[in-house]
Design a protein around this motif. Structure first.
Motif, short mmCIF file in Angstrom:
data_model
loop_
_atom_site.label_atom_id
_atom_site.label_comp_id
_atom_site.label_asym_id
_atom_site.label_seq_id
_atom_site.Cartn_x
_atom_site.Cartn_y
_atom_site.Cartn_z
N ARG A 263 47.35 43.41 58.61
CA ARG A 263 48.49 44.63 57.53
C ARG A 263 48.52 43.35 56.30
O ARG A 263 49.12 42.85 55.84
N PHE A 264 48.84 44.19 55.67
CA PHE A 264 48.73 44.51 53.77
C PHE A 264 49.95 45.32 53.19
O PHE A 264 49.33 46.14 53.53
N ASN A 265 50.61 44.56 52.53
CA ASN A 265 51.88 45.81 51.94
C ASN A 265 51.54 44.85 49.72
O ASN A 265 50.79 44.20 49.27
N ILE A 266 50.92 46.71 50.03
CA ILE A 266 50.00 46.81 48.95
C ILE A 266 50.70 47.72 47.99
O ILE A 266 51.43 48.64 47.75
N PHE A 267 50.88 47.16 46.86
CA PHE A 267 51.99 47.02 45.54
C PHE A 267 50.84 47.62 44.52
O PHE A 267 49.79 47.06 43.77
N SER A 268 50.35 49.78 44.31
CA SER A 268 49.80 50.10 43.24
C SER A 268 50.93 50.38 42.14
O SER A 268 51.74 50.61 42.05
N GLY A 269 49.95 50.87 40.96
CA GLY A 269 50.81 51.16 39.67
C GLY A 269 51.73 50.37 39.04
O GLY A 269 52.86 50.90 38.73
N CYS A 270 51.64 48.89 39.21
CA CYS A 270 53.12 48.01 38.40
C CYS A 270 52.94 47.69 36.53
O CYS A 270 51.52 48.43 36.55
N PRO A 271 54.06 48.18 36.42
CA PRO A 271 53.81 48.08 34.92
C PRO A 271 54.05 47.09 34.65
O PRO A 271 53.30 46.46 33.45
N SER A 272 53.77 45.82 35.37
CA SER A 272 53.29 44.57 34.40
C SER A 272 52.15 43.88 35.28
O SER A 272 52.42 42.42 34.83
N GLY A 273 51.51 44.70 35.96
CA GLY A 273 50.26 44.10 36.72
C GLY A 273 49.53 43.56 35.80
O GLY A 273 48.73 44.26 35.33
N HIS A 274 48.97 42.05 35.72
CA HIS A 274 48.18 42.00 34.93
C HIS A 274 46.48 40.98 36.46
O HIS A 274 45.65 40.63 35.65
N THR A 275 47.31 41.47 37.08
CA THR A 275 46.60 40.47 38.29
C THR A 275 46.32 41.79 39.40
O THR A 275 47.24 42.62 39.46
N ALA A 276 45.02 41.11 40.07
CA ALA A 276 44.61 42.39 41.09
C ALA A 276 44.94 41.49 42.72
O ALA A 276 43.66 39.83 42.36
N THR A 277 45.06 41.41 43.98
CA THR A 277 44.50 40.93 45.03
C THR A 277 42.92 41.15 45.40
O THR A 277 42.87 42.37 45.71
N ILE A 278 41.96 40.41 45.76
CA ILE A 278 40.45 40.90 46.67
C ILE A 278 40.53 40.04 48.02
O ILE A 278 40.99 39.43 47.67
N VAL A 279 40.41 40.94 49.10
CA VAL A 279 40.66 40.71 50.24
C VAL A 279 39.13 40.54 50.30
O VAL A 279 38.20 41.78 50.61
N LEU A 280 38.72 39.22 51.24
CA LEU A 280 37.18 39.35 51.77
C LEU A 280 37.36 39.03 53.42
O LEU A 280 38.21 38.63 53.82
N ARG A 281 36.61 39.91 53.80
CA ARG A 281 36.17 40.37 54.48
C ARG A 281 34.55 39.56 55.12
O ARG A 281 33.66 39.90 55.01
N GLY A 282 34.07 38.51 56.24
CA GLY A 282 32.97 39.10 56.84
C GLY A 282 32.64 38.76 58.37
O GLY A 282 34.16 38.36 59.54
N GLY A 283 31.93 38.19 58.69
CA GLY A 283 30.94 37.77 60.38
C GLY A 283 31.83 36.61 60.94
O GLY A 283 32.23 36.12 61.86
N ALA A 284 31.88 35.45 60.02
CA ALA A 284 31.93 34.41 60.43
C ALA A 284 32.53 33.67 59.05
O ALA A 284 32.71 33.73 58.01
N ASP A 285 33.34 32.23 59.27
CA ASP A 285 34.27 31.72 58.13
C ASP A 285 33.69 31.19 57.19
O ASP A 285 33.74 31.17 55.92
N GLN A 286 32.34 30.96 57.38
CA GLN A 286 30.73 30.54 56.38
C GLN A 286 30.54 31.39 55.23
O GLN A 286 30.43 30.78 53.80
N PHE A 287 30.74 32.65 55.45
CA PHE A 287 30.33 33.82 55.14
C PHE A 287 31.69 33.89 54.02
O PHE A 287 30.93 34.55 52.25
N ILE A 288 32.42 34.14 54.46
CA ILE A 288 33.85 33.83 53.81
C ILE A 288 34.18 32.79 52.89
O ILE A 288 34.36 32.85 51.35
N GLU A 289 33.66 31.90 53.06
CA GLU A 289 33.88 30.32 52.07
C GLU A 289 32.69 30.76 51.09
O GLU A 289 33.60 30.53 50.27
N GLU A 290 31.71 30.81 51.71
CA GLU A 290 30.86 31.15 50.44
C GLU A 290 31.18 32.08 49.18
O GLU A 290 31.03 32.29 47.86
#
Length: 264
Positions: free
Chosen positions: A64-91
């Motif tokens: 479960r993720f807490n997502i903050f959208s539309g932040c006035p000073s937000g200059h960054t974003a978070t990328i959530v990676l998903r995959g079937g195995a750890d090797q794919f996610i690491e790559e």
């Protein structure tokens, strides 16, 4: 516990509360929302509060993720990676990290060149032409350097499963045009042919190519300057003595065994 009491206290008043937030995430949220990290809930004033347009809790897979959208000073974003195995996610993480770092370098150093092996083929062409104006062994050195630069587009073709020989022949022909219109042509990973890399936004920071060429040249010169391997005679002598002592011990044992057999 006190922590559970405060969590329930805020929950009863429709205030979301998260526990055990890492310091890095805490400061990132504070910077994005324009708030200030507080050590107490006493005497909180409006100036230390942050804002965002939408706050929501989302389920992604088993997390479960807490997502903050539309932040006035937000200059960054978070990328959530998903995959079937750890090797794919690491790559995927390594690939994204490389892409982000190259963009960061391009932002800091605005000079760019055509990627996809285009700049390497163009330098190779230039060096081959320059080599024809030089007499003596230096011509061979420059031609070898020019040939080595073709490794970059060749490797790109091999990695993508294309016919490297066919693609390189097309690139040589395009870069050899007297008008210079083929200077920006490199490997097209999507079709297996060639394309104008610069027009297709396949760019590389010039500083990265310069540093790579300098480092590779210095490494090659260092290897070529080594004409022999230096050995340590003292270490060899010590090893030889140890081997000799082992041999004499085995020999004496053999003779002792032989005399015992004769006595029987």
């Amino acid at each position: 516990t006190h922590a559970e009491f405060f969590l329930q206290y805020f929950a009863d008043r429709d205030i979301f509360c998260a526990g055990r937030v890492t310091e890095e995430d805490l400061h990132r949220v504070a910077a994005a929302t324009g708030g200030t990290v507080q050590t107490s809930v006493n005497n909180i004033i409006d100036e230390v509060l942050g804002t965002c347009e939408v706050f929501e809790e989302k389920q992604v897979g088993n997390e479960r993720f807490n997502i903050f959208s539309g932040c006035p000073s937000g200059h960054t974003a978070t990328i959530v990676l998903r995959g079937g195995a750890d090797q794919f996610i690491e790559e995927a993480e390594r690939s994204l990290h490389d892409a982000i770092m190259i963009v960061r370098r391009a932002v800091k150093n605005s000079t760019v060149v055509a990627g996809g092996g285009a700049i390497d083929m163009e330098i190779s062409r230039h060096l081959r032409q320059h080599a024809r104006t030089i007499a003596g062994k230096s011509q061979l050195f420059i031609n070898s350097y020019a040939k080595a630069l073709e490794v970059i587009p060749r490797q790109l073709c091999d990695n993508a499963g294309f016919d490297a020989t066919d693609v390189l022949n097309k690139l040589r022909q395009k870069h050899a045009l007297p008008s210079g219109e083929g200077a920006n042509y490199g490997v097209d990973i999507n079709t297996g042919g060639i394309t104008d890399s610069f027009a297709n936004f396949v760019w590389e920071p010039a500083v990265v190519k310069i540093n790579a060429l300098n480092a590779a040249t210095e490494a090659a010169c260092l290897i070529l300057s080594v004409d022999e391997t230096v050995k340590n005679p003292k270490s060899e002598s010590a090893q030889g003595d140890a081997a000799g002592m082992g041999g004499r011990g085995r020999g004496a044992g053999g003779r002792g065994g032989g005399r015992g057999m004769r006595r029987r």
